[in-house]
Design a protein around this motif. Structure first.
Motif, PDB file in Angstrom:
ATOM      1  N   CYS A 123     -30.124  81.343  64.699  1.00  0.00           N
ATOM      2  CA  CYS A 123     -31.421  80.869  64.211  1.00  0.00           C
ATOM      3  C   CYS A 123     -31.400  79.351  64.103  1.00  0.00           C
ATOM      4  CB  CYS A 123     -31.733  81.482  62.847  1.00  0.00           C
ATOM      5  SG  CYS A 123     -30.505  81.106  61.571  1.00  0.00           S
ATOM      6  N   LYS A 124     -32.584  78.795  63.837  1.00  0.00           N
ATOM      7  CA  LYS A 124     -32.690  77.369  63.576  1.00  0.00           C
ATOM      8  C   LYS A 124     -32.110  77.124  62.187  1.00  0.00           C
ATOM      9  CE  LYS A 124     -36.502  75.603  64.812  1.00  0.00           C
ATOM     10  NZ  LYS A 124     -37.905  75.147  64.865  1.00  0.00           N
ATOM     11  N   VAL A 125     -31.153  76.225  62.079  1.00  0.00           N
ATOM     12  CA  VAL A 125     -30.488  75.975  60.806  1.00  0.00           C
ATOM     13  C   VAL A 125     -31.230  74.846  60.088  1.00  0.00           C
ATOM     14  CG1 VAL A 125     -28.314  75.462  59.653  1.00  0.00           C
ATOM     15  CG2 VAL A 125     -28.299  76.743  61.797  1.00  0.00           C
ATOM     16  N   THR A 126     -32.092  75.239  59.168  1.00  0.00           N
ATOM     17  CA  THR A 126     -32.926  74.286  58.438  1.00  0.00           C
ATOM     18  C   THR A 126     -32.343  74.025  57.052  1.00  0.00           C
ATOM     19  OG1 THR A 126     -34.262  76.030  57.445  1.00  0.00           O
ATOM     20  CG2 THR A 126     -34.992  75.178  59.603  1.00  0.00           C
ATOM     21  N   SER A 127     -32.865  73.006  56.402  1.00  0.00           N
ATOM     22  CA  SER A 127     -32.415  72.709  55.038  1.00  0.00           C
ATOM     23  C   SER A 127     -32.765  73.863  54.093  1.00  0.00           C
ATOM     24  CB  SER A 127     -33.003  71.389  54.536  1.00  0.00           C
ATOM     25  OG  SER A 127     -34.409  71.416  54.560  1.00  0.00           O
ATOM     26  N   GLU A 128     -33.857  74.573  54.368  1.00  0.00           N
ATOM     27  CA  GLU A 128     -34.224  75.719  53.536  1.00  0.00           C
ATOM     28  C   GLU A 128     -33.197  76.841  53.676  1.00  0.00           C
ATOM     29  OE1 GLU A 128     -36.452  74.021  55.432  1.00  0.00           O
ATOM     30  OE2 GLU A 128     -37.560  73.115  53.769  1.00  0.00           O
ATOM     31  N   LEU A 129     -32.771  77.121  54.902  1.00  0.00           N
ATOM     32  CA  LEU A 129     -31.756  78.148  55.129  1.00  0.00           C
ATOM     33  C   LEU A 129     -30.448  77.760  54.437  1.00  0.00           C
ATOM     34  CD1 LEU A 129     -30.680  80.697  56.734  1.00  0.00           C
ATOM     35  CD2 LEU A 129     -29.903  79.026  58.417  1.00  0.00           C
ATOM     36  N   ALA A 181     -30.043  75.668  51.954  1.00  0.00           N
ATOM     37  CA  ALA A 181     -30.237  75.668  50.508  1.00  0.00           C
ATOM     38  C   ALA A 181     -30.158  77.083  49.947  1.00  0.00           C
ATOM     39  CB  ALA A 181     -31.575  75.032  50.148  1.00  0.00           C
ATOM     40  N   SER A 182     -30.654  78.065  50.706  1.00  0.00           N
ATOM     41  CA  SER A 182     -30.594  79.445  50.218  1.00  0.00           C
ATOM     42  C   SER A 182     -29.158  79.948  50.186  1.00  0.00           C
ATOM     43  CB  SER A 182     -31.479  80.366  51.062  1.00  0.00           C
ATOM     44  OG  SER A 182     -30.928  80.574  52.337  1.00  0.00           O
ATOM     45  N   SER A 183     -28.329  79.506  51.118  1.00  0.00           N
ATOM     46  CA  SER A 183     -26.925  79.918  51.109  1.00  0.00           C
ATOM     47  C   SER A 183     -26.157  79.258  49.971  1.00  0.00           C
ATOM     48  CB  SER A 183     -26.264  79.575  52.446  1.00  0.00           C
ATOM     49  OG  SER A 183     -24.899  79.929  52.430  1.00  0.00           O
ATOM     50  N   VAL A 184     -26.410  77.966  49.766  1.00  0.00           N
ATOM     51  CA  VAL A 184     -25.717  77.212  48.712  1.00  0.00           C
ATOM     52  C   VAL A 184     -26.311  77.524  47.335  1.00  0.00           C
ATOM     53  CG1 VAL A 184     -25.101  74.885  47.909  1.00  0.00           C
ATOM     54  CG2 VAL A 184     -25.135  75.379  50.365  1.00  0.00           C
ATOM     55  N   ASN A 185     -27.567  77.951  47.349  1.00  0.00           N
ATOM     56  CA  ASN A 185     -28.321  78.236  46.120  1.00  0.00           C
ATOM     57  C   ASN A 185     -28.625  76.957  45.338  1.00  0.00           C
ATOM     58  OD1 ASN A 185     -29.756  80.016  44.536  1.00  0.00           O
ATOM     59  ND2 ASN A 185     -28.020  80.521  43.228  1.00  0.00           N
ATOM     60  N   VAL A 186     -29.140  75.972  46.081  1.00  0.00           N
ATOM     61  CA  VAL A 186     -29.592  74.715  45.496  1.00  0.00           C
ATOM     62  C   VAL A 186     -30.960  74.380  46.079  1.00  0.00           C
ATOM     63  CG1 VAL A 186     -27.259  73.784  45.125  1.00  0.00           C
ATOM     64  CG2 VAL A 186     -28.477  73.249  47.245  1.00  0.00           C
ATOM     65  N   ASN A 187     -31.576  73.367  45.548  1.00  0.00           N
ATOM     66  CA  ASN A 187     -32.860  72.892  46.044  1.00  0.00           C
ATOM     67  C   ASN A 187     -32.665  72.282  47.436  1.00  0.00           C
ATOM     68  OD1 ASN A 187     -35.125  70.925  46.435  1.00  0.00           O
ATOM     69  ND2 ASN A 187     -35.706  71.737  44.428  1.00  0.00           N
ATOM     70  N   PRO A 188     -33.590  72.527  48.380  1.00  0.00           N
ATOM     71  CA  PRO A 188     -33.476  71.940  49.716  1.00  0.00           C
ATOM     72  C   PRO A 188     -33.351  70.413  49.723  1.00  0.00           C
ATOM     73  CG  PRO A 188     -35.153  73.635  49.716  1.00  0.00           C
ATOM     74  CD  PRO A 188     -34.734  73.435  48.284  1.00  0.00           C
ATOM     75  N   ARG A 191     -36.120  66.011  63.236  1.00  0.00           N
ATOM     76  CA  ARG A 191     -37.210  65.768  62.288  1.00  0.00           C
ATOM     77  C   ARG A 191     -38.045  67.028  62.100  1.00  0.00           C
ATOM     78  NH1 ARG A 191     -37.449  61.588  59.727  1.00  0.00           N
ATOM     79  NH2 ARG A 191     -39.438  60.570  59.842  1.00  0.00           N
ATOM     80  N   GLY A 192     -38.705  67.097  60.956  1.00  0.00           N
ATOM     81  CA  GLY A 192     -39.531  68.267  60.653  1.00  0.00           C
ATOM     82  C   GLY A 192     -38.631  69.454  60.367  1.00  0.00           C
ATOM     83  N   SER A 193     -38.966  70.584  60.942  1.00  0.00           N
ATOM     84  CA  SER A 193     -38.132  71.770  60.733  1.00  0.00           C
ATOM     85  C   SER A 193     -37.296  72.059  61.976  1.00  0.00           C
ATOM     86  CB  SER A 193     -39.008  72.972  60.370  1.00  0.00           C
ATOM     87  OG  SER A 193     -39.876  73.250  61.454  1.00  0.00           O
ATOM     88  N   GLY A 194     -36.849  70.973  62.614  1.00  0.00           N
ATOM     89  CA  GLY A 194     -36.074  71.112  63.850  1.00  0.00           C
ATOM     90  C   GLY A 194     -34.675  71.644  63.657  1.00  0.00           C
ATOM     91  N   GLY A 195     -34.162  71.546  62.459  1.00  0.00           N
ATOM     92  CA  GLY A 195     -32.838  72.080  62.187  1.00  0.00           C
ATOM     93  C   GLY A 195     -31.735  71.056  62.320  1.00  0.00           C
ATOM     94  N   ALA A 196     -30.535  71.507  61.984  1.00  0.00           N
ATOM     95  CA  ALA A 196     -29.350  70.638  62.012  1.00  0.00           C
ATOM     96  C   ALA A 196     -28.300  71.245  62.925  1.00  0.00           C
ATOM     97  CB  ALA A 196     -28.789  70.496  60.596  1.00  0.00           C
ATOM     98  N   SER A 197     -27.481  70.367  63.488  1.00  0.00           N
ATOM     99  CA  SER A 197     -26.362  70.822  64.315  1.00  0.00           C
ATOM    100  C   SER A 197     -25.193  69.860  64.098  1.00  0.00           C
ATOM    101  CB  SER A 197     -26.758  70.860  65.795  1.00  0.00           C
ATOM    102  OG  SER A 197     -27.140  69.565  66.238  1.00  0.00           O
TER     103      SER A 197
END
Length: 144
Positions: A24-30, A32-39, A59-65
């Protein structure tokens, strides 16, 4: 004295980025849900890791790599990217030891070299552990 949680969160984030990159696209929201912190916490860490040349962030919801091969990234690289510790400054001394006290006036002479050696040993060990080694353990433990 304790190293802040930024370091372990950053390692957690890097493991997630590597583990989920093909799913999947690895976003700050994803993340944050794994770490259980705020994005927002994740976005700040990603910016520090980006500045260090460890990750790329779209940028945007493009994700991280991960930008570099994981066998070239050490825990020391991650630590230096996210911890706000100047070189030789892991241990912070209290500002004004009593110069009239025999211990107070000598405390730096007593501890400085020892603390410097401890920090160097920790950094040497961190420099020997790659993200690749951490990923192997993560995949085994997560049955991935």
């Amino acid at each position: 004295m304790q190293i802040s949680s930024r370091f372990t969160i950053a390692v957690h984030v890097l493991i997630c980025i590597e583990m989920f990159k093909n799913d999947c696209k690895v976003t700050s929201e994803l993340l944050a849900s794994s770490v259980n912190v705020n994005p927002v916490v994740i976005r700040r860490l990603l910016q520090q890791l980006k500045k260090a040349g460890i990750v790329e962030v779209m940028r945007g919801s493009g994700g991280a790599s991960i930008k570099r091969p994981i066998e070239e990234i050490t825990l020391l690289d991650v630590y230096r990217a996210v911890e706000c510790v100047e070189e030789g400054e892991l241990f912070h001394f209290h500002e004004n030891p009593n110069s009239l006290c025999p211990v107070g006036k000598n405390i730096h002479a007593i501890l400085d070299t020892r603390l410097e050696n401890i920090q160097q040993a920790m950094e040497r060990e961190m420099g020997c552990v790659t993200l690749e080694a951490v990923m192997k353990d993560a995949k085994k433990r997560c049955n991935y």
